[in-house]
Design an enzyme around this catalytic site. Sequence first.
Site, mmCIF file in Angstrom:
data_model
loop_
_atom_site.group_PDB
_atom_site.id
_atom_site.type_symbol
_atom_site.label_atom_id
_atom_site.label_comp_id
_atom_site.label_asym_id
_atom_site.label_seq_id
_atom_site.Cartn_x
_atom_site.Cartn_y
_atom_site.Cartn_z
ATOM 1 N N SER A 142 -69.107 65.877 7.597
ATOM 2 C CA SER A 142 -69.565 65.550 6.245
ATOM 3 C C SER A 142 -68.850 64.308 5.735
ATOM 4 O O SER A 142 -67.682 64.065 6.075
ATOM 5 C CB SER A 142 -69.249 66.733 5.337
ATOM 6 N N TYR A 171 -63.533 73.617 1.827
ATOM 7 C CA TYR A 171 -64.703 73.309 2.671
ATOM 8 C C TYR A 171 -64.523 71.951 3.353
ATOM 9 O O TYR A 171 -64.677 71.818 4.561
ATOM 10 C CB TYR A 171 -65.991 73.303 1.813
ATOM 11 N N LYS A 228 -63.889 70.648 7.554
ATOM 12 C CA LYS A 228 -64.620 69.613 8.307
ATOM 13 C C LYS A 228 -63.637 68.614 8.914
ATOM 14 O O LYS A 228 -63.748 68.246 10.082
ATOM 15 C CB LYS A 228 -65.622 68.897 7.397
#
Length: 332
Positions: free
Chosen positions: A123, A147, A151
């Site tokens: 991302s 989150y 990544k």
Amino acid sequence: MILVTGGAGYIGSHTAISLVELGHSIIIADDFSNSKPETVEVVQKITGKSVATHRIDVTDRDALERIFQNHQLEGVIHFAGYKAVGESVIDPIKYYKNNIISTLNIADLCVKYNVLKFVFSSSATVYGDNASPLTENMMLLPTTNPYGETKAMCERILHDISIANPQMQISLLRYFNPVGAHESGLIGENPNGIPNNLMPYITQVASGTLKKLSIFGNDYPTIDGTGVRDFIHVEDLAKGHVAALEHLSEGVHIHNLGTGKGTSVLQLVKAFEKVNQIEIPYEIVERRPGDLAKCYADVSKAERELGWKAEKTIEDMCRDAWNFEKNLKSKM
Ligand code: UDP
């Protein structure tokens, strides 16, 4: 044979279609925790091919290993993961456990079974507050939530695995803001509960499910004061995965998947209203903590190395997102 984890999800299902349409055979592994088995039926309907599907949680190593044992895999595209930013702040253990263990399990089994190709869903959030346009060689900066950290951590893990296993062919794809839906209107983004992301919120305001959009801040240093993002049509994003897979070679290869164009929140709302002839009531509210003013890609590396470029416009994204929402509503 390509294993697609999370293949029933929003980006996974569109990529599954692109893969099959471009001649790849695939298997889907999904636990359907945030997706529906019917989506796989739609993938089969659209492509006219049957797709073997395993209901497994990718953090279950034994279940995953059975897939590696029973199929001659050429590669894996790993989408399965939790993705709600706000939830990750409230329940970081859930996010670290799921997103890290799933990636480790897949990488471990790829090494064990000599499955060399690994495409990972990353991302743009890993860029932290680097200034846009964002280029792949920038140093990763801290993200504002667990989150995003999962990544960044998975990217680092895959780098280390590549050093230890130089035969591995790893692609890290950094997504910008995927929106829109398949042109058939049969699959798209259907979040549980009240949407966190902008486009699903807009489509639910358009359908009357939600009353009005809250725009998080209009005092950013941008064209109209609202946040600027690089929205990319999910079908373009799907094709980017196939291009990345087909261009893989030994080592780690990082590519931005975006359009390279920044669009403000207000510009997106106006484009949606114009193309769909629907008014979207909105109010300006406080900035959302953790949001950046601008986030858009430099897409020249993907274009140069993968021969891939996003083609669809903001209008296409708005039209297809609304088309999907209308279809969804009509089935309720
Ligand atoms: N946004 C907004 N209202 C919403 C949801 C999002 O104004 O209900 C804004 C948000 O502040 C950001 C942009 O829309 O500037 C994109 O947000 P989204 O959550 O879709 O993606 P992000 O870029 O945060 O990953």
